[in-house]
Design an enzyme around this catalytic site. Structure first.
Site, PDB file in Angstrom:
ATOM      1  CG  HIS A 195      -3.016   2.699   3.745  1.00 48.98           C
ATOM      2  ND1 HIS A 195      -3.961   3.093   2.489  1.00 48.98           N
ATOM      3  CD2 HIS A 195      -2.734   1.632   4.232  1.00 48.98           C
ATOM      4  CE1 HIS A 195      -4.105   1.542   2.495  1.00 48.98           C
ATOM      5  NE2 HIS A 195      -3.586   0.796   3.180  1.00 48.98           N
ATOM      6  CG  ASN A 216      -6.811  -1.294   1.977  1.00 46.57           C
ATOM      7  OD1 ASN A 216      -6.274  -0.113   1.389  1.00 46.57           O
ATOM      8  ND2 ASN A 216      -6.058  -1.966   3.349  1.00 46.57           N
ATOM      9  CB  CYS A 218      -0.891  -0.211   1.498  1.00 47.26           C
ATOM     10  SG  CYS A 218      -2.329  -1.713   1.601  1.00 47.26           S
TER      11      CYS A 218
HETATM   12  O1  UT7 Z   1      -3.495  -2.174   3.780  1.00 49.80           O
HETATM   13  C1  UT7 Z   1      -2.908  -2.541   4.952  1.00 49.80           C
HETATM   14  C2  UT7 Z   1      -3.891  -3.708   4.665  1.00 49.80           C
HETATM   15  N1  UT7 Z   1      -4.283  -4.091   6.043  1.00 49.80           N
HETATM   16  C3  UT7 Z   1      -4.653  -3.950   7.096  1.00 49.80           C
HETATM   17  O2  UT7 Z   1      -5.456  -2.581   6.889  1.00 49.80           O
HETATM   18  C4  UT7 Z   1      -5.631  -5.183   8.074  1.00 49.80           C
HETATM   19  C5  UT7 Z   1      -4.879  -4.423   9.223  1.00 49.80           C
HETATM   20  N2  UT7 Z   1      -5.828  -4.957  10.225  1.00 49.80           N
HETATM   21  C6  UT7 Z   1      -7.266  -4.897  10.700  1.00 49.80           C
HETATM   22  O3  UT7 Z   1      -7.867  -3.490   9.992  1.00 49.80           O
HETATM   23  C7  UT7 Z   1      -7.945  -6.059  11.062  1.00 49.80           C
HETATM   24  O4  UT7 Z   1      -7.237  -6.467  11.597  1.00 49.80           O
HETATM   25  C8  UT7 Z   1      -9.606  -6.584  10.749  1.00 49.80           C
HETATM   26  C9  UT7 Z   1     -10.363  -5.734  10.572  1.00 49.80           C
HETATM   27  C10 UT7 Z   1      -9.316  -7.029   9.536  1.00 49.80           C
HETATM   28  C11 UT7 Z   1     -10.156  -7.013  11.718  1.00 49.80           C
HETATM   29  O5  UT7 Z   1     -10.484  -6.463  13.039  1.00 49.80           O
HETATM   30  P1  UT7 Z   1      -9.878  -7.319  14.631  1.00 49.80           P
HETATM   31  O6  UT7 Z   1     -10.433  -6.470  15.587  1.00 49.80           O
HETATM   32  O7  UT7 Z   1      -8.110  -7.705  13.635  1.00 49.80           O
HETATM   33  O8  UT7 Z   1     -11.092  -9.047  14.348  1.00 49.80           O
HETATM   34  P2  UT7 Z   1     -10.019 -10.266  14.676  1.00 49.80           P
HETATM   35  O9  UT7 Z   1      -9.081 -10.507  13.277  1.00 49.80           O
HETATM   36  O10 UT7 Z   1      -9.326 -10.220  15.998  1.00 49.80           O
HETATM   37  O11 UT7 Z   1     -11.068 -11.120  14.526  1.00 49.80           O
HETATM   38  C12 UT7 Z   1     -12.056 -11.510  15.629  1.00 49.80           C
HETATM   39  C13 UT7 Z   1     -13.372 -12.336  15.239  1.00 49.80           C
HETATM   40  C14 UT7 Z   1     -12.824 -13.225  14.693  1.00 49.80           C
HETATM   41  O12 UT7 Z   1     -14.386 -13.820  15.492  1.00 49.80           O
HETATM   42  P3  UT7 Z   1     -13.386 -14.568  17.131  1.00 49.80           P
HETATM   43  O13 UT7 Z   1     -12.151 -15.688  16.790  1.00 49.80           O
HETATM   44  O14 UT7 Z   1     -13.004 -13.684  17.869  1.00 49.80           O
HETATM   45  O15 UT7 Z   1     -14.620 -15.686  17.156  1.00 49.80           O
HETATM   46  C15 UT7 Z   1     -13.236 -13.486  13.537  1.00 49.80           C
HETATM   47  O16 UT7 Z   1     -13.556 -14.738  12.856  1.00 49.80           O
HETATM   48  O17 UT7 Z   1     -14.034 -11.356  14.335  1.00 49.80           O
HETATM   49  C16 UT7 Z   1     -13.813 -12.670  13.476  1.00 49.80           C
HETATM   50  N3  UT7 Z   1     -14.589 -11.733  11.980  1.00 49.80           N
HETATM   51  C17 UT7 Z   1     -15.692 -11.681  11.387  1.00 49.80           C
HETATM   52  N4  UT7 Z   1     -16.988 -11.293  11.863  1.00 49.80           N
HETATM   53  C18 UT7 Z   1     -17.873 -10.984  11.013  1.00 49.80           C
HETATM   54  C19 UT7 Z   1     -13.552 -11.611  11.223  1.00 49.80           C
HETATM   55  N5  UT7 Z   1     -13.754 -11.092   9.944  1.00 49.80           N
HETATM   56  C20 UT7 Z   1     -14.819 -11.020   9.687  1.00 49.80           C
HETATM   57  C21 UT7 Z   1     -16.305 -10.466   9.503  1.00 49.80           C
HETATM   58  N6  UT7 Z   1     -17.441 -10.548  10.000  1.00 49.80           N
HETATM   59  N7  UT7 Z   1     -15.735  -9.560   8.014  1.00 49.80           N
END
Ligand code: UT7
Length: 326
Positions: free
Chosen positions: A248, A278, A112
């Site tokens: 970003h 994004n 990015c």
């Molecule tokens: O340009 C660079 C690109 N990268 C980024 O910008 C990514 C940076 N990271 C993030 O933005 C965040 O880590 C995310 C938005 C991707 C995820 O948020 P998070 O607060 O870190 O959530 P997590 O990955 O810890 O997941 C929490 C829960 C999980 O369930 P359990 O294990 O707690 O039961 C996931 O399975 O949320 C679940 N989950 C979802 N639930 C509903 C993950 N994606 C989704 C979804 N909808 N789309």
């Protein structure tokens, strides 16, 4: 001789994909996506639109805003993209031909932050006398490499492009600092394979975007903080001198963490990720143009850019805005 931005153009496809649309085929909800990311909708390129097509439209917008003359003296084209149409020819060469430029052209792959990396190269080449002016483009069709079965990544990305002309500006204006970094030890956290099956550390690669969101989140918060402070210091400025922060557009929580560390009010931060998600290398030029059109940038303002992404990589820059250009 200071070097800054002289012209700006952007493009996003017409087709809108909302959180509700995603919830129809993924186990997700508008509530989850909004609270975890801030994203409400994103744009999706047509089947026959690729990085070249979006880049072309961004340059056409630049020409419509600034006139054909904006491309005069452009002898370098750099296209930052993570979703190129082909291994070769490079997208920049196609843009060179489309606009009849007498220019060198190459693509740049740096996650990015690619647009800031490309700006740094363009500024350096103009300063060194290797180029007179450069056309620096970020163009992405990430929805074409998204794994639509993976709810943790499919909700994040959108398509778009931004183009800027980089060239000489009067004293007191232009780019004051760049900070660029890479840490390949985190490469597996955000990857998509091409020819090889594995990374050097043995990680088997996915053939669509794969991301360990939590790991990238922690990395992002850390580098947004260190890179911005370093860029401000290198520019010879203080945090309080920054008029507008153009980060970003990946996640509102990441932007908020950086905003707080910089001691900025929300009015000093450009956020449009709720509309576009994004868009990787295109996110900063799209946000910048929106801020400009919204009357949020004045001549002489110190702007701060920062980005992070696959590589892992990061980049930040401080630009003193030249109002006589874009
Ligand atoms: O340009 C660079 C690109 N990268 C980024 O910008 C990514 C940076 N990271 C993030 O933005 C965040 O880590 C995310 C938005 C991707 C995820 O948020 P998070 O607060 O870190 O959530 P997590 O990955 O810890 O997941 C929490 C829960 C999980 O369930 P359990 O294990 O707690 O039961 C996931 O399975 O949320 C679940 N989950 C979802 N639930 C509903 C993950 N994606 C989704 C979804 N909808 N789309």
């Amino acid at each position: 001789m200071p070097v800054g931005l002289l012209a700006l153009g952007t493009y996003v496809p017409d087709k809108v994909l909302t959180n509700e649309d995603l919830a129809r085929f993924l186990d997700t909800s508008d509530e989850w996506i909004t609270t975890r990311t801030g994203i409400k909708e994103r744009r999706v390129a047509e089947q026959n639109q690729f990085a070249y097509d979006l880049a072309e439209r961004a340059v056409l917008d630049l020409v419509a805003r600034h006139g054909e003359g904006a491309l005069a003296d452009v002898d370098l084209v750099i296209v930052a993209t993570n979703a190129p149409d082909a291994f070769f020819p490079n997208t920049a060469a196609l843009i060179q031909n489309r606009f009849g430029l007498k220019a060198a052209g190459y693509d740049l792959l740096a996650g990015c932050p690619g647009w800031i990396y490309a700006l740094a190269q363009a500024v350096g080449q103009v300063e060194a006398g290797l180029a007179r002016k450069a056309l620096v483009i970020g163009s992405e069709v990430l929805t074409k490499i998204t794994d639509w079965r993976d709810r943790s990544t499919a909700v994040l990305f959108g398509d778009g492009a931004g183009a800027a002309v980089v060239g000489p500006v009067p004293d007191g204006y232009g780019f004051r600092s760049f900070v660029l970094g890479a840490d390949g030890s985190g490469g597996a956290a955000l990857h998509m394979g091409a020819l090889a099956n594995t990374l050097p550390d043995g990680t088997r690669m996915s053939n669509k975007i794969f991301m360990n969101g939590r790991e990238v989140f922690k990395f992002a918060v850390r580098v947004m903080d260190t890179a911005t402070l370093e860029a401000i210091e290198k520019a010879g400025l203080e945090k309080a001198d920054i008029r507008l922060f153009v980060p970003h557009q990946a996640n509102l929580r990441i932007v908020d963490a950086a905003r707080e560390r910089l001691g900025l009010d929300w009015e000093q931060v450009v956020v449009n990720l709720h509309k576009y998600g994004n868009t990787s290398t295109a996110s900063i030029p799209i946000a910048l143009k929106e801020a400009l059109d919204g009357g949020r940038i004045r001549d002489g303002d110190h702007l701060l850019f920062v980005s992070f992404g696959a590589g892992l990589t990061w980049a930040a820059a401080v630009l003193t805005w030249y109002g006589g250009g874009a």
